[in-house]
Design an enzyme around this catalytic site. Structure first.
Site, PDB file in Angstrom:
ATOM      1  N   HIS A 279       0.869  -1.188   0.000  1.00 41.13           N
ATOM      2  CA  HIS A 279       0.000   0.000   0.000  1.00 41.13           C
ATOM      3  C   HIS A 279       0.905   1.237   0.000  1.00 41.13           C
ATOM      4  O   HIS A 279       1.647   1.464  -0.950  1.00 41.13           O
ATOM      5  CB  HIS A 279      -0.931  -0.100   1.219  1.00 41.13           C
ATOM      6  CG  HIS A 279      -2.024   0.927   1.302  1.00 41.13           C
ATOM      7  ND1 HIS A 279      -2.353   1.780   0.283  1.00 41.13           N
ATOM      8  CD2 HIS A 279      -2.879   1.236   2.325  1.00 41.13           C
ATOM      9  CE1 HIS A 279      -3.359   2.567   0.659  1.00 41.13           C
ATOM     10  NE2 HIS A 279      -3.685   2.257   1.898  1.00 41.13           N
TER      11      HIS A 279
ATOM     12  N   HIS B 217      -2.422  -2.751  -9.599  1.00 46.88           N
ATOM     13  CA  HIS B 217      -3.455  -2.157  -8.747  1.00 46.88           C
ATOM     14  C   HIS B 217      -4.662  -3.074  -8.720  1.00 46.88           C
ATOM     15  O   HIS B 217      -4.996  -3.683  -9.730  1.00 46.88           O
ATOM     16  CB  HIS B 217      -3.864  -0.771  -9.269  1.00 46.88           C
ATOM     17  CG  HIS B 217      -4.535   0.057  -8.236  1.00 46.88           C
ATOM     18  ND1 HIS B 217      -5.883  -0.060  -7.968  1.00 46.88           N
ATOM     19  CD2 HIS B 217      -4.043   0.977  -7.387  1.00 46.88           C
ATOM     20  CE1 HIS B 217      -6.189   0.778  -6.990  1.00 46.88           C
ATOM     21  NE2 HIS B 217      -5.106   1.415  -6.612  1.00 46.88           N
TER      22      HIS B 217
ATOM     23  N   ASP C  18       2.317   5.195  -6.913  1.00 51.60           N
ATOM     24  CA  ASP C  18       3.534   5.247  -6.111  1.00 51.60           C
ATOM     25  C   ASP C  18       4.809   5.333  -6.943  1.00 51.60           C
ATOM     26  O   ASP C  18       5.852   5.726  -6.439  1.00 51.60           O
ATOM     27  CB  ASP C  18       3.602   4.020  -5.192  1.00 51.60           C
ATOM     28  CG  ASP C  18       2.574   4.111  -4.088  1.00 51.60           C
ATOM     29  OD1 ASP C  18       2.605   5.113  -3.362  1.00 51.60           O
ATOM     30  OD2 ASP C  18       1.724   3.214  -3.970  1.00 51.60           O
TER      31      ASP C  18
HETATM   32  N1  CMC Z   1       5.171  -7.020  -9.938  1.00 56.96           N
HETATM   33  C1  CMC Z   1       5.127  -8.319 -10.349  1.00 56.96           C
HETATM   34  N2  CMC Z   1       4.010  -9.058 -10.344  1.00 56.96           N
HETATM   35  C2  CMC Z   1       2.881  -8.472  -9.927  1.00 56.96           C
HETATM   36  C3  CMC Z   1       2.843  -7.132  -9.506  1.00 56.96           C
HETATM   37  C4  CMC Z   1       4.049  -6.407  -9.521  1.00 56.96           C
HETATM   38  N3  CMC Z   1       4.105  -5.128  -9.137  1.00 56.96           N
HETATM   39  N4  CMC Z   1       1.589  -6.810  -9.139  1.00 56.96           N
HETATM   40  C5  CMC Z   1       0.846  -7.916  -9.320  1.00 56.96           C
HETATM   41  N5  CMC Z   1       1.633  -8.917  -9.796  1.00 56.96           N
HETATM   42  C6  CMC Z   1       1.180 -10.247 -10.190  1.00 56.96           C
HETATM   43  C7  CMC Z   1       1.083 -11.177  -9.002  1.00 56.96           C
HETATM   44  O1  CMC Z   1       2.314 -11.839  -8.769  1.00 56.96           O
HETATM   45  C8  CMC Z   1      -0.027 -12.111  -9.445  1.00 56.96           C
HETATM   46  O2  CMC Z   1       0.517 -13.007 -10.377  1.00 56.96           O
HETATM   47  P1  CMC Z   1      -0.107 -14.517 -10.490  1.00 56.96           P
HETATM   48  O3  CMC Z   1      -1.524 -14.319 -10.952  1.00 56.96           O
HETATM   49  O4  CMC Z   1       0.760 -15.183 -11.482  1.00 56.96           O
HETATM   50  O5  CMC Z   1      -0.012 -15.105  -9.119  1.00 56.96           O
HETATM   51  C9  CMC Z   1      -0.966 -11.192 -10.216  1.00 56.96           C
HETATM   52  O6  CMC Z   1      -0.140 -10.127 -10.689  1.00 56.96           O
HETATM   53  C10 CMC Z   1      -2.087 -10.612  -9.364  1.00 56.96           C
HETATM   54  O7  CMC Z   1      -1.507 -10.031  -8.199  1.00 56.96           O
HETATM   55  P2  CMC Z   1      -2.282  -9.922  -6.819  1.00 56.96           P
HETATM   56  O8  CMC Z   1      -1.308  -9.512  -5.773  1.00 56.96           O
HETATM   57  O9  CMC Z   1      -3.122 -11.098  -6.557  1.00 56.96           O
HETATM   58  O10 CMC Z   1      -3.308  -8.787  -7.202  1.00 56.96           O
HETATM   59  P3  CMC Z   1      -3.812  -7.639  -6.308  1.00 56.96           P
HETATM   60  O11 CMC Z   1      -5.020  -7.094  -6.902  1.00 56.96           O
HETATM   61  O12 CMC Z   1      -3.899  -8.053  -4.885  1.00 56.96           O
HETATM   62  O13 CMC Z   1      -2.553  -6.649  -6.487  1.00 56.96           O
HETATM   63  C11 CMC Z   1      -1.132  -5.033  -5.617  1.00 56.96           C
HETATM   64  C12 CMC Z   1      -2.509  -5.352  -6.173  1.00 56.96           C
HETATM   65  C13 CMC Z   1      -1.023  -3.509  -5.542  1.00 56.96           C
HETATM   66  C14 CMC Z   1      -0.990  -5.613  -4.210  1.00 56.96           C
HETATM   67  C15 CMC Z   1      -0.016  -5.588  -6.527  1.00 56.96           C
HETATM   68  O14 CMC Z   1      -0.163  -5.127  -7.844  1.00 56.96           O
HETATM   69  C16 CMC Z   1       1.380  -5.296  -6.003  1.00 56.96           C
HETATM   70  O15 CMC Z   1       1.865  -5.984  -5.118  1.00 56.96           O
HETATM   71  N6  CMC Z   1       2.072  -4.232  -6.542  1.00 56.96           N
HETATM   72  C17 CMC Z   1       3.362  -3.860  -6.054  1.00 56.96           C
HETATM   73  C18 CMC Z   1       3.201  -3.001  -4.813  1.00 56.96           C
HETATM   74  C19 CMC Z   1       2.667  -1.631  -5.143  1.00 56.96           C
HETATM   75  O16 CMC Z   1       3.156  -0.958  -6.054  1.00 56.96           O
HETATM   76  N7  CMC Z   1       1.686  -1.184  -4.364  1.00 56.96           N
HETATM   77  C20 CMC Z   1       1.043   0.106  -4.527  1.00 56.96           C
HETATM   78  C21 CMC Z   1      -0.376  -0.060  -4.905  1.00 56.96           C
HETATM   79  S1  CMC Z   1      -1.140   1.425  -5.486  1.00 56.96           S
HETATM   80  C22 CMC Z   1      -1.224   2.525  -4.196  1.00 56.96           C
HETATM   81  C23 CMC Z   1      -1.823   2.050  -2.943  1.00 56.96           C
HETATM   82  O17 CMC Z   1      -2.858   1.407  -2.907  1.00 56.96           O
HETATM   83  O18 CMC Z   1      -1.243   2.387  -1.914  1.00 56.96           O
END
Ligand code: CMC
Length: 416
Positions: free
Chosen positions: A225, A264, A320
């Site tokens: 986050h 996201h 971010d």
């Molecule tokens: N780098 C590599 N792989 C990723 C990333 C990333 N940044 N984001 C998602 N994935 C992959 C993840 O490994 C998964 O792959 P698979 O389906 O093969 O297992 C797939 O995409 C779905 O990911 P998820 O974590 O289940 O999806 P989510 O909706 O929970 O993800 C997230 C949202 C923000 C947690 C994620 O994109 C992430 O970890 N991003 C990196 C951290 C980040 O930049 N966070 C800031 C978010 S925006 C501002 C805020 O809310 O504060």
């Protein structure tokens, strides 16, 4: 309730638990609005104070109203004397986020200005007080840990300019103040994100504004986050130079590690804030004469977005990512990036708390029990330990309690 009849929404994905009049996100169109106003219009034209007014009152202020709110905020910037004692006694190891969470919590006990407000008015009073004081806490903590005296807020400066002044001791140039102000406006609210949801959960128990904000601060800190901008900057520093981006990216992909600043839960196209932040990061970098971090960011983004792994999953640049080189170019220390997010988001958190209070229902979801049932009770002497007890000097009564090594074995049913 069993797994055959219940669909589990992991991470509450897609669950709608309430209505809000504050912000709306269209993840397919890449649009964000606050109370109906497009974020691009607000970023270009609104001040942070005006944005806070919009979120708290759900309409834009007239001139006299904005002046009243600005004065109310400015008159709340100073910290109570007693809080300084606590600031000075924080350990050297305290991180800015730990300091912010601790002092924000402490303030609830010294919230004299709001005590006489009528019920209903007092939550807004506390929201104003916290919104005004968060920048003072962050800037003062940064100065104290660097053995520099904290700087009194200046009542003639706006929210962003005053923060930079309290951080550096110098009045910022108008372009830097405007860039930070725009960042604050862009991050002021964002639908039902994790920290806002946690603030609303606390508010729904009839917890007070301070408790809700402390809850939100704890939730914001994680790297999935609000911690992502700090993590994104650390990535850029680890890369070091634009020509090393490709090698770093290949290695990261080979290790299957996430790249911070991308992806996201709601946006499946580019986050509309990322576009504005990208332009600002470039402008501020060019003005400063150091484009190294912006260039690394731009090259890494190019590699990420062109890669099929990200394309297939519709993972795009999030808010971010360009926050990192922007704040860095403005001279903000990296470990202040999460507190900066908090300084911006406090208007949204508190507006959501007010909205929750206005039409409250306790937030209380359920979980599907997946553990064993009908387990037979065994007397203590009949139970066998998972690991043999080890003599652990630290565990002698009266000594500092460290976690004994023998108990640091995760329970059998937790995944490794
Ligand atoms: N780098 C590599 N792989 C990723 C990333 C990333 N940044 N984001 C998602 N994935 C992959 C993840 O490994 C998964 O792959 P698979 O389906 O093969 O297992 C797939 O995409 C779905 O990911 P998820 O974590 O289940 O999806 P989510 O909706 O929970 O993800 C997230 C949202 C923000 C947690 C994620 O994109 C992430 O970890 N991003 C990196 C951290 C980040 O930049 N966070 C800031 C978010 S925006 C501002 C805020 O809310 O504060």
């Amino acid at each position: 309730m069993d797994s055959a009849t219940v669909e589990i929404k992991r991470g509450l994905e897609g669950v709608v638990f309430t209505e809000t009049h504050l912000s709306a996100i269209d993840g397919e169109a890449g649009q964000l609005t606050y109370c109906g106003y497009d974020i691009e219009d607000l970023a270009a034209q609104a001040t942070y104070e005006e944005t806070a007014f919009l979120l708290w009152y759900q309409r834009l202020p007239a001139t006299s109203e904005l002046e009243m709110l600005s004065n109310w905020l400015r008159s709340n910037r100073r910290l109570p004397k007693v809080v300084w004692g606590i600031m000075h006694s924080l350990p050297e190891s305290a991180t800015p986020m730990e300091a912010l969470r601790t002092i924000a919590s402490t303030l609830s006990m010294f919230d004299r200005a709001c005590i006489h407000e009528e019920v209903g008015g007092s939550s807004l009073c506390r929201s104003v007080s916290l919104t005004a004081k968060l920048p003072t806490i962050v800037a003062s903590f940064d100065r104290l840990r660097g053995d520099r005296p904290p700087i009194e807020p200046r009542d003639d400066l706006g929210h962003a300019a005053n923060f930079l002044y309290m951080l550096t001791g110098e009045e910022p140039d108008p372009a830097s103040a405007k860039a930070l102000e725009t960042y604050f406006v862009l991050l002021a609210d964002h639908g039902m994100n994790a920290s806002t949801f946690s603030a609303r959960v606390t508010a729904s128990t009839l917890g007070d504004v301070y408790s809700a904000v402390v809850t939100a601060l704890g939730t914001l800190k994680g790297p999935l986050h609000g911690g992502a901008s700090q993590a994104a900057m650390e990535q850029m520093i680890e890369i070091g130079s634009p020509r090393d981006v490709d090698e770093w990216f290949e290695k990261r992909m080979a290790r299957k590690e996430r790249i911070f600043g991308f992806g996201h839960r709601v946006y499946k196209v580019e986050d509309p804030r990322a576009k504005i932040l990208r332009e600002m990061a470039e402008t501020v970098a060019r003005r400063s004469g150091n484009t190294q971090w912006y260039e690394i960011a731009a090259r890494l983004e190019e590699r990420v977005l062109a890669h099929p792994y990200f394309d297939e999953r519709r993972i795009k640049t999030n808010v971010d990512y360009y926050t990192a080189p922007l704040l860095y170019a403005l001279g903000i220390p990296i470990d202040l990036f999460i507190p900066m997010f908090a300084i911006a988001r406090i208007a949204g958190w508190t507006a959501h708390v007010l909205e929750q209070q206005h039409d409250n229902r306790l937030i209380r979801p359920r979980a599907l029990y997946a553990g064993p049932r009908g387990v037979e009770w065994h007397e203590m002497l009949d139970r066998s330990p998972m690991v043999e007890a080890q003599p652990d000097a630290q565990c002698v009564a009266g000594r500092p309690a460290n976690c004994p090594a023998a108990l640091q074995v995760p329970p059998r049913f937790w995944p490794a």
